[in-house]
Design a protein around this motif. Structure first.
Motif, mmCIF file in Angstrom:
data_model
loop_
_atom_site.group_PDB
_atom_site.id
_atom_site.type_symbol
_atom_site.label_atom_id
_atom_site.label_comp_id
_atom_site.label_asym_id
_atom_site.label_seq_id
_atom_site.Cartn_x
_atom_site.Cartn_y
_atom_site.Cartn_z
ATOM 1 N N LEU A 355 0.824 -1.200 0.000
ATOM 2 C CA LEU A 355 0.000 0.000 0.000
ATOM 3 C C LEU A 355 0.864 1.258 0.000
ATOM 4 C CD1 LEU A 355 -2.872 1.211 0.201
ATOM 5 C CD2 LEU A 355 -2.672 1.023 2.698
ATOM 6 N N GLY A 356 1.920 1.239 0.792
ATOM 7 C CA GLY A 356 2.810 2.397 0.868
ATOM 8 C C GLY A 356 3.498 2.689 -0.455
ATOM 9 N N ILE A 357 3.981 1.624 -1.122
ATOM 10 C CA ILE A 357 4.647 1.811 -2.417
ATOM 11 C C ILE A 357 3.652 2.299 -3.462
ATOM 12 C CG2 ILE A 357 5.818 0.613 -4.313
ATOM 13 C CD1 ILE A 357 7.086 -1.208 -2.160
ATOM 14 N N ALA A 358 2.459 1.695 -3.469
ATOM 15 C CA ALA A 358 1.422 2.123 -4.415
ATOM 16 C C ALA A 358 1.044 3.582 -4.172
ATOM 17 C CB ALA A 358 0.187 1.230 -4.293
ATOM 18 N N GLY A 359 0.974 3.966 -2.899
ATOM 19 C CA GLY A 359 0.652 5.353 -2.570
ATOM 20 C C GLY A 359 1.720 6.316 -3.059
ATOM 21 N N ASP A 386 11.579 -3.577 -11.537
ATOM 22 C CA ASP A 386 12.340 -4.712 -12.049
ATOM 23 C C ASP A 386 12.988 -5.548 -10.955
ATOM 24 O OD1 ASP A 386 11.951 -4.032 -14.810
ATOM 25 O OD2 ASP A 386 13.387 -2.408 -14.538
ATOM 26 N N TYR A 387 13.540 -4.886 -9.961
ATOM 27 C CA TYR A 387 14.416 -5.566 -9.011
ATOM 28 C C TYR A 387 13.839 -5.611 -7.597
ATOM 29 C CZ TYR A 387 17.530 -4.354 -12.881
ATOM 30 O OH TYR A 387 18.080 -4.191 -14.129
ATOM 31 N N GLY A 388 13.907 -6.800 -6.992
ATOM 32 C CA GLY A 388 13.517 -6.937 -5.595
ATOM 33 C C GLY A 388 12.033 -7.146 -5.360
ATOM 34 N N PHE A 389 11.268 -7.357 -6.423
ATOM 35 C CA PHE A 389 9.827 -7.566 -6.284
ATOM 36 C C PHE A 389 9.428 -8.902 -6.902
ATOM 37 C CE2 PHE A 389 10.359 -3.018 -6.108
ATOM 38 C CZ PHE A 389 9.436 -2.599 -5.156
ATOM 39 N N SER A 390 8.601 -9.666 -6.179
ATOM 40 C CA SER A 390 8.039 -10.883 -6.770
ATOM 41 C C SER A 390 6.933 -10.470 -7.732
ATOM 42 C CB SER A 390 7.456 -11.785 -5.677
ATOM 43 O OG SER A 390 6.299 -11.189 -5.107
ATOM 44 N N HIS A 391 6.513 -11.400 -8.581
ATOM 45 C CA HIS A 391 5.399 -11.107 -9.481
ATOM 46 C C HIS A 391 4.126 -10.816 -8.684
ATOM 47 C CE1 HIS A 391 6.940 -12.756 -13.573
ATOM 48 N NE2 HIS A 391 7.873 -12.095 -12.925
ATOM 49 N N GLN A 392 3.968 -11.504 -7.560
ATOM 50 C CA GLN A 392 2.813 -11.243 -6.702
ATOM 51 C C GLN A 392 2.852 -9.803 -6.172
ATOM 52 O OE1 GLN A 392 2.934 -13.107 -2.922
ATOM 53 N NE2 GLN A 392 0.808 -12.675 -2.404
ATOM 54 N N ASP A 393 4.024 -9.374 -5.706
ATOM 55 C CA ASP A 393 4.173 -8.002 -5.200
ATOM 56 C C ASP A 393 3.811 -6.988 -6.283
ATOM 57 O OD1 ASP A 393 5.126 -8.921 -2.740
ATOM 58 O OD2 ASP A 393 7.221 -8.828 -3.371
ATOM 59 N N LYS A 394 4.365 -7.194 -7.475
ATOM 60 C CA LYS A 394 4.113 -6.251 -8.565
ATOM 61 C C LYS A 394 2.639 -6.231 -8.954
ATOM 62 C CE LYS A 394 7.517 -7.526 -11.479
ATOM 63 N NZ LYS A 394 8.473 -7.395 -12.596
ATOM 64 N N ALA A 395 2.018 -7.415 -8.984
ATOM 65 C CA ALA A 395 0.599 -7.493 -9.346
ATOM 66 C C ALA A 395 -0.256 -6.731 -8.342
ATOM 67 C CB ALA A 395 0.153 -8.955 -9.415
ATOM 68 N N ILE A 396 0.027 -6.901 -7.038
ATOM 69 C CA ILE A 396 -0.741 -6.193 -6.007
ATOM 70 C C ILE A 396 -0.584 -4.682 -6.162
ATOM 71 C CG2 ILE A 396 -0.935 -5.742 -3.523
ATOM 72 C CD1 ILE A 396 -0.079 -8.678 -3.066
ATOM 73 N N ILE A 397 0.653 -4.230 -6.287
ATOM 74 C CA ILE A 397 0.921 -2.796 -6.340
ATOM 75 C C ILE A 397 0.287 -2.159 -7.575
ATOM 76 C CG2 ILE A 397 2.758 -1.069 -6.600
ATOM 77 C CD1 ILE A 397 4.519 -3.041 -4.892
ATOM 78 N N CYS A 398 0.416 -2.820 -8.734
ATOM 79 C CA CYS A 398 -0.128 -2.193 -9.944
ATOM 80 C C CYS A 398 -1.653 -2.228 -9.951
ATOM 81 C CB CYS A 398 0.463 -2.817 -11.202
ATOM 82 S SG CYS A 398 -0.344 -4.272 -11.830
ATOM 83 N N LEU A 399 -2.259 -3.252 -9.354
ATOM 84 C CA LEU A 399 -3.723 -3.290 -9.249
ATOM 85 C C LEU A 399 -4.241 -2.162 -8.367
ATOM 86 C CD1 LEU A 399 -4.368 -7.130 -8.882
ATOM 87 C CD2 LEU A 399 -5.250 -5.683 -10.710
ATOM 88 N N LEU A 400 -3.558 -1.896 -7.268
ATOM 89 C CA LEU A 400 -3.978 -0.810 -6.384
ATOM 90 C C LEU A 400 -3.905 0.536 -7.104
ATOM 91 C CD1 LEU A 400 -2.357 -1.724 -2.944
ATOM 92 C CD2 LEU A 400 -4.451 -2.570 -3.994
ATOM 93 N N ALA A 401 -2.808 0.732 -7.849
ATOM 94 C CA ALA A 401 -2.650 1.991 -8.576
ATOM 95 C C ALA A 401 -3.691 2.129 -9.684
ATOM 96 C CB ALA A 401 -1.245 2.076 -9.162
ATOM 97 N N GLN A 402 -3.967 1.034 -10.375
ATOM 98 C CA GLN A 402 -4.892 1.086 -11.506
ATOM 99 C C GLN A 402 -6.336 1.347 -11.071
ATOM 100 O OE1 GLN A 402 -4.791 -2.429 -13.944
ATOM 101 N NE2 GLN A 402 -6.331 -1.675 -15.369
#
Length: 492
Positions: A355-359, A386-402
């Motif tokens: 949530l913090g990163i998405a924010g 690109d670095y230090g994030f799992s696909h799950q992490d990236k999916a969560i963050i981009c869904l929150l932003a979208q």
């Protein structure tokens, strides 16, 4: 360190170049990447490792072009390393002198331990996992680094590679048993301590296999780095690759440029997975080139980024966040609202990281266009973290932003990329919280803005009227059928 750095890696199969651009002390991104299948080792294993004239000629042409491309991008530093084929060649000095004279490139020949070290540095710093064994299958050798808690604890180099096995066994149509015996004899060098459920898969062979598995399973995220392969489910497919005749490999999804050496690579991989007791292959999009770059960048940091620092976050922040104060305000309000509504959503605290990163980064898409900026932000985050994030992490963050200004649909293509993705309701709650935080930051956030939830009412206390914020909050889509009332209180 130079702002733009070029790294060239001359392997037995391919020569590869990566150009990195720094955005700050530790922030960087990949500016350009090129590959040429020079096959420097072609024919050498039949002649005692001696590099052949035709192969050296190909390499010279590729390296000359690499040098020109590097100069075109304004690179002030060029680091060139060579691995197995050249370090094993009796005429290596002649080739190195030839390259220096014709291309103006100084080659540094690295031993197997150093090659394993570079792959280890790359994975330890740029993967989302911090424990496991790297497997870097090259044309002439295979390197392994044992990583614990983000630190390299041991290194091994093996004289088994895709081109070496191809020329010694597969080209001669030898029985697979002979190739397996050759591999097993070499891997006796590996200490008994090399056992781990996770391996980091480096090199062209493993990346090609991961790509095929992604396509076959219709995986929704087209990003290779960080993709996880369940070994139990796909071991049979890996075995099928090395058991299939070369002219039939296309039916498995093998591309033309991989047909002649993927079988030997798959055989090496299969044997090592069994030896290590592997359950998961974490595909690595980084390797020796990133390791060379990082060893230069982090030479005064014990080859590790400062704790809590992520280079992709730094790079995105440096390049695309024009209003950093706003970004920090949204992040802060996200976490305050999360805490205030805790008894409603009952979401695990671990998701406050996402949530913090998405924010912080939810507004990066505005750099492209204000209109549809949430869509742009989601794309940026999915493809730039690109670095230090799992696909799950990236999916969560981009869904929150979208979907921070609307509800996440149940059938979104990346809402369930793995069995461990949070439920849709959790994602909807998090996106609602982000949307509310963005609404509260329409105007500069007044000091003392606070939230308190009680009996179905979220009380918002502020020294400012927050007129536009009220309008924006009331337009937000709430999670499912959740009813919440807002009470706005003007503080004195």
């Amino acid at each position: 360190m130079a702002k733009i750095t070029t790294v060239i890696d001359i392997g037995s199969n391919s020569a590869r170049m990566a150009i990195f651009q720094k955005t700050s002390r530790f922030g960087f991104y990949l500016l350009c990447e090129m590959k040429s299948k020079v096959r420097i080792s072609e024919g050498s294993y039949q002649f005692g490792g001696v590099l052949q004239d035709v192969a050296m000629s190909r390499a010279l042409k590729a390296l000359n072009d690499f040098k020109q491309i590097s100069q075109k991008y304004g690179s002030k530093k060029l680091l060139c390393v060579a691995t197995s084929a050249i370090r094993d060649a009796p005429n290596a000095k002649d080739f190195i002198a030839l390259v220096k004279r014709n291309c103006g490139i100084q080659i540094k020949v690295i031993d197997g331990q150093k090659e394993a070290f570079y792959g280890g540095i790359a994975c330890a710093n740029l993967s989302h996992k911090k424990d496991g064994i790297t497997i870097d299958i090259g044309g002439g050798s295979t390197e392994c680094a044992f990583i614990k808690d983000g630190k390299i604890v041991d290194l091994v180099s093996l004289n088994i590679g895709t081109i070496r096995l191809k020329e010694l066994f597969f080209d001669k149509k030898e029985d697979l048993r002979a190739a397996k015996e050759f591999i097993k004899k070499e891997i006796e060098k590996i200490p008994q301590t090399y056992r781990h459920s996770n391996v980091f898969g480096i090199g062209g062979t493993i990346r090609a296999i991961s790509k095929m598995i992604m396509r076959n399973s219709r995986y929704p995220i087209d990003v290779l780095h960080g993709y996880e392969v369940d070994v139990k489910n796909h071991q049979g497919f890996i075995e099928k690759i090395y058991m299939t005749k070369e002219d039939k490999l296309a039916s498995l999804g093998v591309t033309e440029d991989r047909k002649d050496n993927i079988r030997s690579g798959a055989l090496i991989l299969s044997v090592l997975l069994e030896i290590f007791g592997t359950q998961t292959i974490t595909t690595s999009g980084v390797g020796v080139r990133e390791g060379v770059f990082l060893s230069d960048l982090l030479r005064n940091q014990k080859y590790a980024f400062p704790k809590g620092l992520n280079p992709s976050l730094c790079s995105l922040n440096d390049r695309f966040l024009t209003h950093k104060k706003h970004a920090q305000n949204v992040k802060r309000e996200c976490l305050k609202i999360f805490d205030a509504l805790k008894q409603c959503h009952q979401i695990d605290e671990k998701y406050t990281w996402h949530l913090g990163i998405a924010g912080e980064l939810s507004s990066v898409g505005r750099r492209l266009s204000f209109y549809d900026s949430h869509e742009h932000s989601a794309y940026f985050l999915l493809h730039s973290l690109d670095y230090g994030f799992s696909h799950q992490d990236k999916a969560i963050i981009c869904l929150l932003a979208q979907f921070s200004n609307k509800k996440i649909p149940k059938d979104n293509s990346i809402a369930h990329i793995s069995d461990i993705m949070p439920p849709i309701l959790t994602l909807q709650w998090l996106s609602f919280i982000l949307g509310m935080a963005e609404a509260m930051c329409v105007v500069d956030v007044p000091k003392g803005l606070c939230y308190a939830y009680e009996a179905g009412v979220l009380k918002i206390k502020s020294t400012s009227e927050l007129y536009l914020s009220k309008e924006a909050v009331m337009r937000l889509v709430k999670p499912l059928d959740f009813e919440i009332k807002f009470f706005w209180e003007k503080a004195s």
